[in-house]
Design an enzyme around this catalytic site. Structure first.
Site, PDB file in Angstrom:
ATOM      1  N   SER A 262       0.553  -1.270  -0.373  1.00  0.00           N
ATOM      2  CA  SER A 262      -0.042   0.000  -0.302  1.00  0.00           C
ATOM      3  C   SER A 262       1.046   1.577   0.449  1.00  0.00           C
ATOM      4  CB  SER A 262      -0.521  -0.262   1.082  1.00  0.00           C
ATOM      5  OG  SER A 262      -1.401   1.280   1.149  1.00  0.00           O
TER       6      SER A 262
ATOM      7  N   TYR B  96      -2.128  -1.143  10.729  1.00  0.00           N
ATOM      8  CA  TYR B  96      -2.198  -1.991   9.158  1.00  0.00           C
ATOM      9  C   TYR B  96      -1.444  -1.102   8.493  1.00  0.00           C
ATOM     10  CZ  TYR B  96      -3.818  -1.210   4.212  1.00  0.00           C
ATOM     11  OH  TYR B  96      -3.938  -0.561   2.662  1.00  0.00           O
TER      12      TYR B  96
HETATM   13  N1  LIG Z   1      -8.947  -0.278  -1.642  1.00  0.00           N
HETATM   14  C1  LIG Z   1      -7.595   0.612  -1.040  1.00  0.00           C
HETATM   15  O1  LIG Z   1      -7.609   1.193  -1.360  1.00  0.00           O
HETATM   16  C2  LIG Z   1      -6.448  -0.510  -1.156  1.00  0.00           C
HETATM   17  C3  LIG Z   1      -5.114   0.573  -0.870  1.00  0.00           C
HETATM   18  C4  LIG Z   1      -4.014  -0.012  -0.430  1.00  0.00           C
HETATM   19  C5  LIG Z   1      -4.066  -1.090  -1.074  1.00  0.00           C
HETATM   20  N2  LIG Z   1      -4.989  -2.394  -0.815  1.00  0.00           N
HETATM   21  C6  LIG Z   1      -4.644  -3.656   0.217  1.00  0.00           C
HETATM   22  O2  LIG Z   1      -4.943  -4.668  -1.245  1.00  0.00           O
HETATM   23  C7  LIG Z   1      -6.114  -5.929  -0.958  1.00  0.00           C
HETATM   24  C8  LIG Z   1      -7.148  -5.586  -1.900  1.00  0.00           C
HETATM   25  O3  LIG Z   1      -8.078  -4.627  -1.111  1.00  0.00           O
HETATM   26  P1  LIG Z   1      -9.478  -4.397  -1.786  1.00  0.00           P
HETATM   27  O4  LIG Z   1      -9.665  -2.988  -1.376  1.00  0.00           O
HETATM   28  O5  LIG Z   1      -9.565  -5.702  -3.249  1.00  0.00           O
HETATM   29  O6  LIG Z   1     -10.061  -5.546  -0.265  1.00  0.00           O
HETATM   30  P2  LIG Z   1     -11.805  -6.367  -0.548  1.00  0.00           P
HETATM   31  O7  LIG Z   1     -12.078  -6.372   1.053  1.00  0.00           O
HETATM   32  O8  LIG Z   1     -12.294  -5.199  -1.535  1.00  0.00           O
HETATM   33  O9  LIG Z   1     -11.631  -7.596  -0.995  1.00  0.00           O
HETATM   34  C9  LIG Z   1     -10.256  -8.536  -0.033  1.00  0.00           C
HETATM   35  C10 LIG Z   1     -10.666  -9.735  -0.050  1.00  0.00           C
HETATM   36  O10 LIG Z   1      -9.714 -10.380   0.487  1.00  0.00           O
HETATM   37  C11 LIG Z   1      -9.812 -11.140   0.814  1.00  0.00           C
HETATM   38  N3  LIG Z   1      -9.785 -11.672   2.400  1.00  0.00           N
HETATM   39  C12 LIG Z   1      -9.196 -11.609   3.365  1.00  0.00           C
HETATM   40  N4  LIG Z   1      -9.007 -12.662   4.187  1.00  0.00           N
HETATM   41  C13 LIG Z   1      -8.627 -13.373   3.954  1.00  0.00           C
HETATM   42  C14 LIG Z   1      -7.832 -14.788   4.223  1.00  0.00           C
HETATM   43  N5  LIG Z   1      -7.598 -14.747   5.292  1.00  0.00           N
HETATM   44  N6  LIG Z   1      -7.861 -15.231   2.826  1.00  0.00           N
HETATM   45  C15 LIG Z   1      -8.335 -15.182   2.329  1.00  0.00           C
HETATM   46  N7  LIG Z   1      -8.134 -14.200   1.518  1.00  0.00           N
HETATM   47  C16 LIG Z   1      -8.795 -13.292   2.657  1.00  0.00           C
HETATM   48  C17 LIG Z   1     -11.347 -11.404   1.525  1.00  0.00           C
HETATM   49  O11 LIG Z   1     -12.074 -12.216   0.873  1.00  0.00           O
HETATM   50  C18 LIG Z   1     -11.714 -10.435   0.011  1.00  0.00           C
HETATM   51  O12 LIG Z   1     -12.095 -10.700  -1.268  1.00  0.00           O
HETATM   52  C19 LIG Z   1      -4.898  -5.946   0.409  1.00  0.00           C
HETATM   53  O13 LIG Z   1      -4.408  -6.193   0.733  1.00  0.00           O
HETATM   54  C20 LIG Z   1      -5.619  -3.736   0.990  1.00  0.00           C
HETATM   55  O14 LIG Z   1      -5.222  -3.836   2.496  1.00  0.00           O
HETATM   56  C21 LIG Z   1      -5.982  -2.056  -0.795  1.00  0.00           C
END
Ligand SMILES: NC(=O)c1ccc[n+]([C@@H]2O[C@H](COP(=O)([O-])OP(=O)(O)OC[C@H]3O[C@@H](n4cnc5c(N)ncnc54)[C@H](O)[C@@H]3O)[C@@H](O)[C@H]2O)c1
Length: 253
Positions: free
Chosen positions: A142, A155
């Site tokens: 991130s 986080y």
């Molecule tokens: N959305 C943002 O703004 C953003 C920004 C920077 C980083 N991220 C990172 O990107 C990644 C995806 O985020 P997103 O926004 O798509 O989130 P999201 O919540 O839409 O999707 C995350 C997915 O991970 C799955 N998951 C959670 N725990 C799990 C586990 N123990 N085993 C297997 N699967 C699991 C969830 O069921 C979900 O489908 C994450 O690592 C998040 O920290 C997101």
């Protein structure tokens, strides 16, 4: 940028960035193992198949070492090889200042966002070493892997850890031709962000955050997927140990 016929695992593939990236990889001919703790991954795999691609949903909780190991074994059973992975599953939590954070909140963030990446890497790399595959692995960190925001210490710490782990894995396996990189998204329009936006603590903050992205908007999930597809392909053949912002300029100022 050719990823045709590459066998790639996408963790957290049931939603958000993972789901869009899985679809994008599938549309470019990769054989995609969509994995998630949620059954929503089956819909993503089905959508890839309906569009003419090759995908399978294999459920796994990446915080359980045996499940991370079994996921790779099942991938090898099904497709016979592993060429790449996008270790992307992660969780957010309610905004909490550090002195009010419970041990359980801390443990959950570290377990999913950092230890889950470690378990994933461990068994993916083992499979690549055993088959002599010069694979490519991308971890989702991130922008908060390089800078902080208030009230998200667990986080921020976990995501800083993902960048360190990425560099360490690149150092260990570069000699085997295995590349390991991280993408650093800014704010991406996903369910995770929708949940955060609902929190009273964040009301009004999102406009300010949007302006901090130099492009004046948040990302669409597929914009992260494009960077991941490049990193998984041979077009990025001399890139390893890199932490690549896909953040609309958030980290530039
Ligand atoms: N959305 C943002 O703004 C953003 C920004 C920077 C980083 N991220 C990172 O990107 C990644 C995806 O985020 P997103 O926004 O798509 O989130 P999201 O919540 O839409 O999707 C995350 C997915 O991970 C799955 N998951 C959670 N725990 C799990 C586990 N123990 N085993 C297997 N699967 C699991 C969830 O069921 C979900 O489908 C994450 O690592 C998040 O920290 C997101």
């Amino acid at each position: 940028m050719d990823i045709k016929d590459r066998v790639v695992i996408v963790t957290g593939g049931g939603g958000g960035i993972g789901a869009e990236t899985a679809r994008l990889l599938g549309s470019r001919g990769a054989k995609v193992v969509v994995t998630d703790i949620s059954e929503s991954g089956e819909e993503v795999a089905e959508a890839i198949r309906l569009a003419g691609g090759d995908a399978a949903f294999l459920r796994a909780d990446i915080t359980v070492e045996e499940e991370a190991e079994a996921l790779v074994a099942r991938t090898l059973d099904r497709y016979g090889r592993l060429d790449g992975a996008f270790n992307n599953a992660g969780v957010e939590q309610a905004a909490t200042p550090l002195h009010q954070l419970t041990g359980a909140q801390w443990d959950r963030a570290i377990r999913v966002d950092l230890t889950g990446v470690f378990y994933s890497l461990k068994y993916q790399i083992t499979a690549m070493l055993e088959s002599g595959t010069r694979g490519s692995i991308v971890n989702t960190a991130s922008a908060l892997g390089q800078v902080a925001v208030p009230n998200a210490s667990e986080y921020v710490a976990a995501k800083h850890g993902v960048i360190g782990l990425t560099r360490a894995a690149a150092a260990d396996y570069g000699q085997h031709g295995i590349r390991v990189n991280a993408v650093l998204p800014g704010i991406v329009e996903t369910a995770m962000v929708a949940r955060i936006a609902e929190e009273p603590t964040f009301s009004g903050v999102f406009d300010t955050l949007r302006q901090r992205h130099l492009l004046g908007r948040f990302a669409k999930p597929h914009e992260v997927g494009e960077a991941v597809a490049w990193l998984l392909s041979d077009s990025s053949s001399f890139v390893t140990g890199a932490a690549i912002p896909v953040d609309g300029g958030y980290l530039a100022v």
